[in-house]
Scaffold this motif. Structure first.
Motif, PDB file in Angstrom:
ATOM      1  N   ALA A  22     -23.074  -5.019   8.702  1.00 55.01           N
ATOM      2  CA  ALA A  22     -22.191  -6.019   9.310  1.00 55.01           C
ATOM      3  C   ALA A  22     -21.079  -6.463   8.372  1.00 55.01           C
ATOM      4  CB  ALA A  22     -23.019  -7.240   9.750  1.00 55.01           C
ATOM      5  N   GLY A  23     -21.192  -6.093   7.092  1.00 54.84           N
ATOM      6  CA  GLY A  23     -20.194  -6.520   6.112  1.00 54.84           C
ATOM      7  C   GLY A  23     -19.114  -5.483   5.892  1.00 54.84           C
ATOM      8  N   LYS A  24     -18.276  -5.765   4.895  1.00 51.98           N
ATOM      9  CA  LYS A  24     -17.179  -4.854   4.583  1.00 51.98           C
ATOM     10  C   LYS A  24     -17.708  -3.772   3.643  1.00 51.98           C
ATOM     11  CE  LYS A  24     -12.407  -5.049   2.855  1.00 51.98           C
ATOM     12  NZ  LYS A  24     -11.858  -4.102   3.832  1.00 51.98           N
ATOM     13  N   PRO A  25     -17.523  -2.498   3.985  1.00 50.98           N
ATOM     14  CA  PRO A  25     -18.055  -1.452   3.104  1.00 50.98           C
ATOM     15  C   PRO A  25     -17.321  -1.441   1.762  1.00 50.98           C
ATOM     16  CG  PRO A  25     -16.704  -0.492   4.841  1.00 50.98           C
ATOM     17  CD  PRO A  25     -16.846  -1.948   5.158  1.00 50.98           C
ATOM     18  N   PRO A  26     -18.057  -1.239   0.665  1.00 51.21           N
ATOM     19  CA  PRO A  26     -17.411  -1.233  -0.650  1.00 51.21           C
ATOM     20  C   PRO A  26     -16.701   0.091  -0.908  1.00 51.21           C
ATOM     21  CG  PRO A  26     -19.757  -0.790  -0.875  1.00 51.21           C
ATOM     22  CD  PRO A  26     -19.512  -1.021   0.590  1.00 51.21           C
ATOM     23  N   LEU A  27     -15.616   0.031  -1.664  1.00 49.62           N
ATOM     24  CA  LEU A  27     -14.886   1.244  -2.035  1.00 49.62           C
ATOM     25  C   LEU A  27     -15.558   1.829  -3.279  1.00 49.62           C
ATOM     26  CD1 LEU A  27     -12.526   3.135  -1.514  1.00 49.62           C
ATOM     27  CD2 LEU A  27     -11.016   1.525  -2.651  1.00 49.62           C
ATOM     28  N   THR A  28     -16.549   2.694  -3.041  1.00 48.82           N
ATOM     29  CA  THR A  28     -17.314   3.286  -4.144  1.00 48.82           C
ATOM     30  C   THR A  28     -17.353   4.797  -3.976  1.00 48.82           C
ATOM     31  OG1 THR A  28     -19.364   3.175  -2.868  1.00 48.82           O
ATOM     32  CG2 THR A  28     -18.846   1.262  -4.263  1.00 48.82           C
ATOM     33  N   THR A  29     -17.745   5.504  -5.038  1.00 50.15           N
ATOM     34  CA  THR A  29     -17.864   6.963  -4.940  1.00 50.15           C
ATOM     35  C   THR A  29     -18.987   7.341  -3.973  1.00 50.15           C
ATOM     36  OG1 THR A  29     -19.143   6.884  -6.976  1.00 50.15           O
ATOM     37  CG2 THR A  29     -16.873   7.628  -7.147  1.00 50.15           C
ATOM     38  N   LEU A  30     -20.042   6.510  -3.913  1.00 49.58           N
ATOM     39  CA  LEU A  30     -21.133   6.794  -2.972  1.00 49.58           C
ATOM     40  C   LEU A  30     -20.592   6.812  -1.541  1.00 49.58           C
ATOM     41  CD1 LEU A  30     -24.234   7.145  -2.534  1.00 49.58           C
ATOM     42  CD2 LEU A  30     -24.310   4.665  -2.143  1.00 49.58           C
ATOM     43  N   GLU A  31     -19.791   5.800  -1.208  1.00 49.91           N
ATOM     44  CA  GLU A  31     -19.197   5.752   0.131  1.00 49.91           C
ATOM     45  C   GLU A  31     -18.274   6.951   0.359  1.00 49.91           C
ATOM     46  OE1 GLU A  31     -19.281   3.914   2.849  1.00 49.91           O
ATOM     47  OE2 GLU A  31     -20.554   2.223   2.289  1.00 49.91           O
ATOM     48  N   MET A  32     -17.461   7.283  -0.638  1.00 48.65           N
ATOM     49  CA  MET A  32     -16.500   8.378  -0.459  1.00 48.65           C
ATOM     50  C   MET A  32     -17.221   9.725  -0.314  1.00 48.65           C
ATOM     51  SD  MET A  32     -13.184   7.321  -2.747  1.00 48.65           S
ATOM     52  CE  MET A  32     -13.980   6.830  -4.276  1.00 48.65           C
ATOM     53  N   ARG A  33     -18.273   9.929  -1.104  1.00 50.17           N
ATOM     54  CA  ARG A  33     -19.024  11.190  -1.020  1.00 50.17           C
ATOM     55  C   ARG A  33     -19.647  11.375   0.363  1.00 50.17           C
ATOM     56  NH1 ARG A  33     -21.140  14.042  -5.543  1.00 50.17           N
ATOM     57  NH2 ARG A  33     -20.082  13.510  -7.463  1.00 50.17           N
ATOM     58  N   GLU A  34     -20.275  10.308   0.864  1.00 45.84           N
ATOM     59  CA  GLU A  34     -20.892  10.398   2.195  1.00 45.84           C
ATOM     60  C   GLU A  34     -19.840  10.756   3.247  1.00 45.84           C
ATOM     61  OE1 GLU A  34     -23.435  10.447   4.157  1.00 45.84           O
ATOM     62  OE2 GLU A  34     -22.434   9.847   6.021  1.00 45.84           O
ATOM     63  N   ARG A  35     -18.702  10.113   3.161  1.00 47.88           N
ATOM     64  CA  ARG A  35     -17.675  10.302   4.190  1.00 47.88           C
ATOM     65  C   ARG A  35     -16.988  11.656   4.093  1.00 47.88           C
ATOM     66  NH1 ARG A  35     -16.010   4.732   6.012  1.00 47.88           N
ATOM     67  NH2 ARG A  35     -17.494   3.351   4.993  1.00 47.88           N
ATOM     68  N   MET A  36     -17.146  12.352   2.981  1.00 48.34           N
ATOM     69  CA  MET A  36     -16.534  13.669   2.812  1.00 48.34           C
ATOM     70  C   MET A  36     -17.476  14.796   3.239  1.00 48.34           C
ATOM     71  SD  MET A  36     -13.387  13.424   1.783  1.00 48.34           S
ATOM     72  CE  MET A  36     -12.957  14.991   1.013  1.00 48.34           C
ATOM     73  N   SER A  37     -18.625  14.453   3.858  1.00 49.37           N
ATOM     74  CA  SER A  37     -19.616  15.492   4.151  1.00 49.37           C
ATOM     75  C   SER A  37     -19.147  16.472   5.219  1.00 49.37           C
ATOM     76  CB  SER A  37     -20.954  14.867   4.558  1.00 49.37           C
ATOM     77  OG  SER A  37     -20.842  14.218   5.810  1.00 49.37           O
ATOM     78  N   GLY A  38     -18.089  16.157   5.927  1.00 51.28           N
ATOM     79  CA  GLY A  38     -17.552  17.092   6.913  1.00 51.28           C
ATOM     80  C   GLY A  38     -16.561  18.084   6.330  1.00 51.28           C
ATOM     81  N   ASN A  39     -16.413  18.092   5.009  1.00 48.53           N
ATOM     82  CA  ASN A  39     -15.523  19.051   4.345  1.00 48.53           C
ATOM     83  C   ASN A  39     -16.332  19.881   3.356  1.00 48.53           C
ATOM     84  OD1 ASN A  39     -13.619  16.572   5.028  1.00 48.53           O
ATOM     85  ND2 ASN A  39     -12.339  18.405   4.857  1.00 48.53           N
ATOM     86  N   ILE A  40     -16.494  21.148   3.693  1.00 47.55           N
ATOM     87  CA  ILE A  40     -17.309  22.032   2.869  1.00 47.55           C
ATOM     88  C   ILE A  40     -16.422  22.749   1.846  1.00 47.55           C
ATOM     89  CG2 ILE A  40     -18.976  23.947   2.907  1.00 47.55           C
ATOM     90  CD1 ILE A  40     -19.832  21.471   4.541  1.00 47.55           C
ATOM     91  N   CYS A  41     -16.894  22.872   0.609  1.00 49.12           N
ATOM     92  CA  CYS A  41     -16.197  23.641  -0.427  1.00 49.12           C
ATOM     93  C   CYS A  41     -17.165  24.698  -0.945  1.00 49.12           C
ATOM     94  CB  CYS A  41     -15.756  22.732  -1.572  1.00 49.12           C
ATOM     95  SG  CYS A  41     -15.106  23.641  -2.998  1.00 49.12           S
TER      96      CYS A  41
END
Lengths: 317, 212
Positions: free
Chosen positions: B173-192
């Motif tokens: 319910a809160g504001k998501p923090p700008l962290t590498t954990l958040e960024m990594r999860e959100r990048m899971s739709g891009n495969i390298c």
């Protein structure tokens, strides 16, 4: 991909009438599942009716304290809605556990309900599949069935419904609102929306020809901890082996719906009633009569343990 | 690709978008019997889109994905076709501010849309900060997934700043923090496939102004 004609619908009534009167017509909204299957020629519509312009993209409060979610509300927007995050957290959690950010930016509420199975035998046109080609048999029974269903199946099909959002909607007792080609509307309880496969696994929902989903309504919020726990082979961007959508109070009373185990989100009143007794009692009722394959019998154990973990979280911390 | 398999002639295929463009060089359009070809022509539709700030009006085979419209019709080949099924993220572009898989959407469904591709983010002489950070941190090896990674990365930081939650957001319910954990999860739709993930994460952290 097979050729098809395309039109942008301007009214729901006209769209449903056109869909009912046009052989091979399909609605398209996000298209993330339909286009994937059209490229494989598993879906071969000859006419697409683009419903994105119909305006069903709002989330409004209802008179009885719930929410009415437009059919076209994107997965991202539904997950991010402040009211949903506060009062229906299990739904937000389920949405962000599914697919990728790119897909959630395109996938719609109604489309997610209609997502087709990810059974590998359905996806491979060289394999028999009663869902893809009625009467051709089921390659999955006795085949690679790790991802597939353990309950609610038939001798014709053991495919799972792959979604996350519908499992949360089942726990929340949502209702699917539609409009039919004759202009009448109806409200279908989510419990009755998806069909079990029986002898006709290609008939996946109770929707009639040309019937269009306009909204999904949520009753007023359920009290208790809202939890969605998804167990999968990767930490992100993978379909569930087992998922648990639950709203459970400190006293252990509540509701539990299971994903990844059946052709539809799986929930039983008797299992809900047994929740205060613990995971074993609930799982026994949920999976009574289960017919797992050698590859996926582990799901019975996994489901019970996931329910146990969810109950512990709800009652404890 | 399977486009047109069994349903239309090879001649029509020549006129029907991506597959046609791919083989036209070797066959040439000279031998096409036009009347016959037009009679069998697959359905077309017109769409008006703004791509990287420029208006385009395209008459397309309805089957043309946004990805093929960009690559084969507008010759914006920065956007890549990987799996063509929404699994790899190489085709990621930003449409009306949101990142999407351009392979899983029809071009004709984007009437009036504003599309940003890798070509619209920056140029070799004037790199977008995310492009510069990918160079600095070596966020690639073969480079094929890179345009999609960069488009996704730019949008991911915006999504977090806009308060959109993710699977790893503790307080939903809160504001998501700008962290590498958040960024990594959100990048899971891009495969390298080269496995440049840790360097991509470092590039994103630098642009976001957080510790990698």
């Amino acid at each position: 991909m097979r050729p098809f004609t395309y039109e942008r619908a301007t009214s729901a009534q006209a769209a449903t009438a056109k869909a009912a009167a046009t052989p091979g017509a399909r609605f398209i909204a996000g298209g993330t599942n339909l286009l994937d299957l059209m490229k494989l020629e598993i879906e071969t519509p000859t006419h697409l009716i683009d419903v994105n312009g119909l305006g069903f993209d709002r989330i409004d409060a209802t008179e009885d304290g719930g929410l009415r979610v437009g059919a076209l509300v994107l997965n991202t927007d539904l997950a991010a809605d402040k009211r949903v995050r506060k009062d229906y957290a299990v739904l937000s959690r389920a949405l962000v556990a599914g697919a990728s950010g790119q897909l959630r930016n395109k996938a719609t509420t109604a489309g997610n309900l209609l997502q087709r199975t990810r059974c590998p035998y359905f996806y491979d046109p060289n394999m028999p599949c009663n869902k893809r080609k009625p009467g051709s048999g089921c390659g999955a029974i006795g085949g690679f069935a790790r991802q597939l269903a353990v309950i609610g199946t038939s001798d014709a099909c053991i495919a799972t419904h792959p979604g996350d959002m519908p499992v949360a909607l089942r726990a929340l007792d949502a209702t699917v609102e539609t409009i039919r080609p004759d202009g009448t509307t109806r409200a279908i309880p989510i419990a009755d929306f998806h069909r079990l496969p029986g002898d006709t696994p290609h008939n996946e929902t109770v929707l009639e020809k040309g019937e269009l989903i306009t909204a999904v309504t949520l009753p007023k919020p359920k009290k208790g901890r809202h939890i969605y726990r998804k167990v999968r082979d990767r930490a992100s961007y993978a379909f569930a082996l087992v998922s648990v959508a639950a709203v459970i109070g400190k006293d252990g009373q509540g509701v539990v719906a299971i994903g990844g185990v059946a052709p539809k989100p799986w929930r039983l009143d008797t299992a809900d009633a047994a929740l205060p007794e613990g995971a074993k009692a609930a799982a026994q009722r949920l999976f009574e009569g289960a017919r797992p394959q050698p590859d996926n019998a582990f799901k019975l154990t996994l489901a019970e343990r996931t329910i146990a973990s969810v109950i512990a979280e709800a009652r404890g911390a | 690709m399977t486009e047109g398999r069994g349903a239309i002639s090879r001649r029509n295929l020549l006129k029907s978008g991506a597959a046609g463009a791919a083989v036209a060089g070797s066959i040439g359009p000279g031998g096409v019997a036009l009347a016959q070809a037009e009679a069998e022509m697959p359905p077309h539709a017109r769409v008006n889109v703004k791509v990287n700030g420029a208006d385009h009006s395209l008459d397309l085979d309805t089957r043309t994905t946004l990805l093929d419209a960009l690559r084969e019709h507008l010759k914006l080949t920065g956007t890549k076709k990987g799996c063509d099924h929404g699994q790899c993220g190489a085709c990621t572009v930003i449409v009306d501010g949101r990142r999407i898989n351009s392979c899983l959407t029809l071009a004709v469904m984007h009437e009036g849309a504003a599309v940003t591709t890798i070509e619209g983010l920056g140029t070799p002489d004037n790199l977008h900060p995310m492009q510069a950070a990918f160079v600095k941190h070596d966020g690639y090896q073969c480079g094929y997934c890179t345009p999609g990674q960069i488009c996704s990365a730019v949008a991911v930081i915006e999504e977090i700043r806009a308060g959109i939650p993710s699977h790893v957001t503790q307080d939903i319910a809160g504001k998501p923090p700008l962290t590498t954990l958040e960024m990594r999860e959100r990048m899971s739709g891009n495969i390298c496939r080269c496995g440049a993930y840790s360097n991509i994460a470092e590039a994103m952290a630098e642009v976001a102004g957080v510790k990698a």
